[in-house]
Design an enzyme around this catalytic site. Structure first.
Site, PDB file in Angstrom:
ATOM      1  CE1 TYR A  55      -3.506  -2.484  -0.322  1.00 54.93           C
ATOM      2  CE2 TYR A  55      -4.099  -2.042   2.152  1.00 54.93           C
ATOM      3  CZ  TYR A  55      -4.194  -2.629   1.024  1.00 54.93           C
ATOM      4  OH  TYR A  55      -5.332  -3.611   0.747  1.00 54.93           O
ATOM      5  CG  ASN A 159      -8.882 -10.388  -3.219  1.00 58.15           C
ATOM      6  OD1 ASN A 159      -9.954  -9.931  -3.277  1.00 58.15           O
ATOM      7  ND2 ASN A 159      -7.716  -9.932  -2.837  1.00 58.15           N
ATOM      8  CB  SER A 210     -13.919  -2.389  -2.987  1.00 61.37           C
ATOM      9  OG  SER A 210     -14.091  -1.335  -3.794  1.00 61.37           O
ATOM     10  CB  CYS A 211     -17.964  -1.644   1.636  1.00 60.16           C
ATOM     11  SG  CYS A 211     -17.287  -2.713   2.609  1.00 60.16           S
TER      12      CYS A 211
END
Length: 298
Positions: A55, A159, A210-211
């Site tokens: 990140y 994921n 990623s809501c």
């Protein structure tokens, strides 16, 4: 104030919403401002923070660690989640972006994260993405080594498909405690493909990233019907924002996902925290589903 909850039978207690630090370097905060931001979400009961080694082009962990050094008492009030397994071109030695779930890479990434955060343990370490070259035995060896040394208290994935999850779990003597997944009204594939069913079956809670659809939910003209429906339901429920309604929609799933908040604004974080008190009816939930997909159930 939010209360911590177990995310798996053998897992840690996490806050029901998680503070995501993916965009920390974009927030323009000084180290002292980062301290204030952390203290704010702690005051709401959001005690779990989500990171990854990559990140901010490999800068976010260290920037967060600077804040922890300024206020050493914060570390004991936090649960730190981070991820590894992706190599990006932000580092000159990577000529191409690729996945790396080799044992040496996982061990080195964990050591780097410990150093960046200035801590002696990670509460949870995740494999960031499925790797077509992943050797499950090698990943398991790395996880077991880190767990036995006390440097990583719990492990999980991000994921992963149910089959990929089951493969890695088959090589471990202890449980993977979560699968971090993209879940939102604009990303509903996982709702019926077996991924969330596996979470229920094994009784672990997924983390939802990623809501808000990476901003598409509010910015993409295609989703205007969804925004319109969210606004109607916001008024019906008395919610203070559309975001609250979205978080409540995600938390209504039977696998009880833990939404990751991606905003660096304290007001939006406070609003998100209040979503735990918002209840939707089943029909309201399906109205949001229909507005996002554009069609009713068969």
């Amino acid at each position: 104030m939010l209360q911590p909850q177990a995310i798996a039978s053998q897992g840690p207690d996490f806050s029901p919403l998680i503070m995501g630090y993916w965009r920390l370097m974009e927030w323009g905060m000084s180290p002292q401002q980062r301290v204030a931001f952390i203290e704010h979400h702690l005051s709401l009961g959001i005690t779990t923070v989500d990171h990854a080694d990559i990140y901010g082009d490999y800068q976010c962990e260290a920037a967060f660690g600077e804040a922890l050094k300024l206020a050493p008492g914060l570390r004991e009030r936090l649960q730190i989640v981070t991820k590894c397994g992706i190599a990006t071109r932000a580092r000159p030695e990577h000529q191409i972006g690729h996945y790396n779930t080799g044992k040496a890479h996982i061990l080195q990434s964990a050591e780097n994260s410990l150093r960046h955060f200035g801590t002696d343990r990670l509460d949870l370490l995740l494999i960031h993405r499925p790797d077509p070259l992943m050797d499950a035995d090698e990943v398991a060896e790395a996880f077991m080594s880190l767990h036995q040394s006390g440097k990583v208290l719990h492990v999980g994935v991000s994921n992963f498909t149910p089959a990929q999850f089951a493969l890695l779990q088959s090589r471990l003597p202890f449980s993977l405690v979560t699968n971090q997944l993209e879940i939102s009204p604009v990303q509903q594939n996982l709702l019926l493909d077996g991924t969330l069913d596996q979470c229920q079956q094994l009784r672990f809670r997924p983390m939802a990233w990623s809501c808000l659809g990476g901003g598409r939910l509010f910015n993409d003209p295609h989703y205007q019907p969804l925004r319109d429906e969210l606004e109607v339901i916001r008024q019906e429920t008395g919610a203070s924002s559309l975001e609250q309604v979205v978080y409540a929609w995600i938390m209504m799933l039977p696998s009880k996902p833990l939404p990751i908040i991606g905003s660096g604004k304290t007001a939006r974080v406070s609003e998100a925290a209040a979503a735990v008190n918002l209840s939707l009816t089943r029909q309201q939930w399906f109205r949001i589903r229909k507005a996002a997909l554009g069609f009713d159930v068969p």
